[in-house]
Design a protein around this motif. Structure first.
Motif, mmCIF file in Angstrom:
data_model
loop_
_atom_site.group_PDB
_atom_site.id
_atom_site.type_symbol
_atom_site.label_atom_id
_atom_site.label_comp_id
_atom_site.label_asym_id
_atom_site.label_seq_id
_atom_site.Cartn_x
_atom_site.Cartn_y
_atom_site.Cartn_z
ATOM 1 N N VAL A 1 0.958 12.209 -9.608
ATOM 2 C CA VAL A 1 0.186 13.441 -9.449
ATOM 3 C C VAL A 1 1.089 14.671 -9.346
ATOM 4 C CG1 VAL A 1 -1.381 14.668 -7.878
ATOM 5 C CG2 VAL A 1 -1.800 12.278 -8.436
ATOM 6 N N THR A 2 2.191 14.555 -8.606
ATOM 7 C CA THR A 2 3.030 15.727 -8.338
ATOM 8 C C THR A 2 4.248 15.855 -9.245
ATOM 9 O OG1 THR A 2 4.445 14.585 -6.733
ATOM 10 C CG2 THR A 2 2.419 15.636 -5.887
ATOM 11 N N GLY A 3 4.667 14.753 -9.848
ATOM 12 C CA GLY A 3 5.893 14.781 -10.642
ATOM 13 C C GLY A 3 7.140 14.589 -9.801
ATOM 14 N N PHE A 4 6.999 14.411 -8.511
ATOM 15 C CA PHE A 4 8.129 14.174 -7.607
ATOM 16 C C PHE A 4 8.154 12.703 -7.238
ATOM 17 C CE2 PHE A 4 9.761 13.498 -3.335
ATOM 18 C CZ PHE A 4 11.022 14.074 -3.424
ATOM 19 N N CYS A 5 9.250 12.044 -7.519
ATOM 20 C CA CYS A 5 9.379 10.618 -7.192
ATOM 21 C C CYS A 5 10.498 10.454 -6.171
ATOM 22 C CB CYS A 5 9.665 9.799 -8.439
ATOM 23 S SG CYS A 5 9.798 8.033 -8.096
ATOM 24 N N ARG B 1 14.669 9.751 -6.451
ATOM 25 C CA ARG B 1 15.673 10.589 -5.772
ATOM 26 C C ARG B 1 16.611 9.742 -4.929
ATOM 27 N NH1 ARG B 1 14.355 16.346 -5.724
ATOM 28 N NH2 ARG B 1 13.311 16.533 -7.732
ATOM 29 N N LEU B 2 16.064 8.749 -4.225
ATOM 30 C CA LEU B 2 16.902 7.866 -3.414
ATOM 31 C C LEU B 2 17.807 6.999 -4.293
ATOM 32 C CD1 LEU B 2 14.416 6.674 -0.641
ATOM 33 C CD2 LEU B 2 16.409 8.164 -0.361
ATOM 34 N N LEU B 3 17.241 6.438 -5.350
ATOM 35 C CA LEU B 3 18.032 5.580 -6.226
ATOM 36 C C LEU B 3 19.153 6.346 -6.930
ATOM 37 C CD1 LEU B 3 15.263 3.308 -7.770
ATOM 38 C CD2 LEU B 3 17.190 2.564 -6.365
ATOM 39 N N ALA B 4 18.947 7.625 -7.153
ATOM 40 C CA ALA B 4 19.990 8.434 -7.802
ATOM 41 C C ALA B 4 21.267 8.461 -6.967
ATOM 42 C CB ALA B 4 19.483 9.849 -8.051
ATOM 43 N N PHE B 5 21.141 8.264 -5.666
ATOM 44 C CA PHE B 5 22.303 8.266 -4.776
ATOM 45 C C PHE B 5 22.923 6.881 -4.584
ATOM 46 C CE2 PHE B 5 20.094 12.153 -3.337
ATOM 47 C CZ PHE B 5 21.130 13.052 -3.572
ATOM 48 N N ALA B 6 22.323 5.867 -5.197
ATOM 49 C CA ALA B 6 22.863 4.512 -5.065
ATOM 50 C C ALA B 6 24.265 4.467 -5.673
ATOM 51 C CB ALA B 6 21.944 3.517 -5.760
ATOM 52 N N GLY C 1 0.820 -1.217 0.000
ATOM 53 C CA GLY C 1 0.000 0.000 0.000
ATOM 54 C C GLY C 1 0.847 1.256 0.000
ATOM 55 N N PHE C 2 1.922 1.251 0.783
ATOM 56 C CA PHE C 2 2.824 2.400 0.855
ATOM 57 C C PHE C 2 3.478 2.662 -0.500
ATOM 58 C CE2 PHE C 2 7.107 4.137 1.672
ATOM 59 C CZ PHE C 2 6.746 5.346 2.275
ATOM 60 N N VAL C 3 3.947 1.604 -1.156
ATOM 61 C CA VAL C 3 4.578 1.756 -2.474
ATOM 62 C C VAL C 3 3.552 2.264 -3.486
ATOM 63 C CG1 VAL C 3 5.714 0.546 -4.377
ATOM 64 C CG2 VAL C 3 6.370 0.055 -2.016
ATOM 65 N N GLY C 4 2.359 1.696 -3.466
ATOM 66 C CA GLY C 4 1.294 2.156 -4.372
ATOM 67 C C GLY C 4 0.967 3.623 -4.166
ATOM 68 N N ALA C 5 0.863 4.036 -2.891
ATOM 69 C CA ALA C 5 0.586 5.443 -2.586
ATOM 70 C C ALA C 5 1.721 6.331 -3.082
ATOM 71 C CB ALA C 5 0.385 5.624 -1.083
ATOM 72 N N GLY C 6 2.958 5.857 -2.945
ATOM 73 C CA GLY C 6 4.105 6.627 -3.436
ATOM 74 C C GLY C 6 4.070 6.801 -4.942
ATOM 75 N N LEU C 7 3.661 5.760 -5.656
ATOM 76 C CA LEU C 7 3.557 5.860 -7.111
ATOM 77 C C LEU C 7 2.445 6.821 -7.527
ATOM 78 C CD1 LEU C 7 4.082 2.107 -8.084
ATOM 79 C CD2 LEU C 7 5.676 4.005 -8.457
ATOM 80 N N ILE C 8 1.336 6.782 -6.816
ATOM 81 C CA ILE C 8 0.254 7.736 -7.102
ATOM 82 C C ILE C 8 0.741 9.159 -6.849
ATOM 83 C CG2 ILE C 8 -2.018 8.560 -6.361
ATOM 84 C CD1 ILE C 8 -2.684 5.566 -5.790
ATOM 85 N N PHE C 9 1.409 9.375 -5.728
ATOM 86 C CA PHE C 9 1.948 10.698 -5.395
ATOM 87 C C PHE C 9 2.917 11.173 -6.480
ATOM 88 C CE2 PHE C 9 5.100 13.470 -3.368
ATOM 89 C CZ PHE C 9 4.263 14.438 -2.822
ATOM 90 N N ALA C 10 3.793 10.277 -6.940
ATOM 91 C CA ALA C 10 4.759 10.633 -7.987
ATOM 92 C C ALA C 10 4.048 11.012 -9.277
ATOM 93 C CB ALA C 10 5.717 9.473 -8.237
#
Length: 175
Positions: free
Chosen positions: A150-154, A158-163, A139-148
């Protein structure tokens, strides 16, 4: 103003006559795979006019981005402009050459898709076999994808870019 689409074969003919191929994908996509000789102008950073002695042929991975943004691309071109039908995927399918650098990491959005899918599946499996509370991970991952969406912010991107595998190698100092 809309741009006409052309086949990879027609694009190759125009390039031989002086047309310029412009790759509008992001830098990480371009670094991993590109059409030799193509100029890179990421659509997200597109500013100012794009000039060429003949024509300009825009391409992306599948043709969807170029078609979606055809009006803005047409406005940026100062000469005849076209869209490569089917993008680099169609170019490869036509047997035309591409340059690949498999040492480059996967495109960031593909990494997000893999991570989100893996976490969602993990949440479902753990919820089914360990404890129902693990369904919250999916549910948390799904909500994060919906947020991304709608807002264009993922946040995951951002976290993976620092991997470590996504960090650019330090350029050695010149002696």
């Amino acid at each position: 103003m809309s741009l006409a689409t052309i086949s990879p074969q027609k694009a190759k003919e125009l390039i031989a006559k002086g047309a310029v191929l412009v790759d509008i994908r992001e830098a990480d996509e371009y670094a991993r795979e590109r059409i030799p000789g193509a100029r890179h102008h990421a659509f997200s950073k597109l500013q100012g006019p794009i000039a060429a002695p003949g024509a300009v042929i825009f391409h992306c991975r599948s043709g969807n981005r170029t078609a979606t943004h055809a009006e803005r691309l047409a406005a940026a071109a100062t000469c005849d402009a076209y869209i490569l039908e089917g993008g680099i995927n169609a170019w490869k399918k036509a047997g035309l050459p591409v340059a690949q650098d498999k040492t480059q990491p996967l495109e960031l959005m593909r990494q997000v898709q893999i991570a989100a899918g893996s976490l969602t599946l993990l949440g479902v499996l753990l919820g089914a076999y360990v404890h129902p509370g693990f369904y919250a991970l999916s549910g948390f991952v799904g909500a994060g994808l919906i947020f991304a969406g709608v807002t264009g912010f993922c946040g995951m991107a951002r976290l993976l870019a620092f991997a470590p595998w996504n960090r650019k190698a330090a350029v050695p100092a010149k002696a």
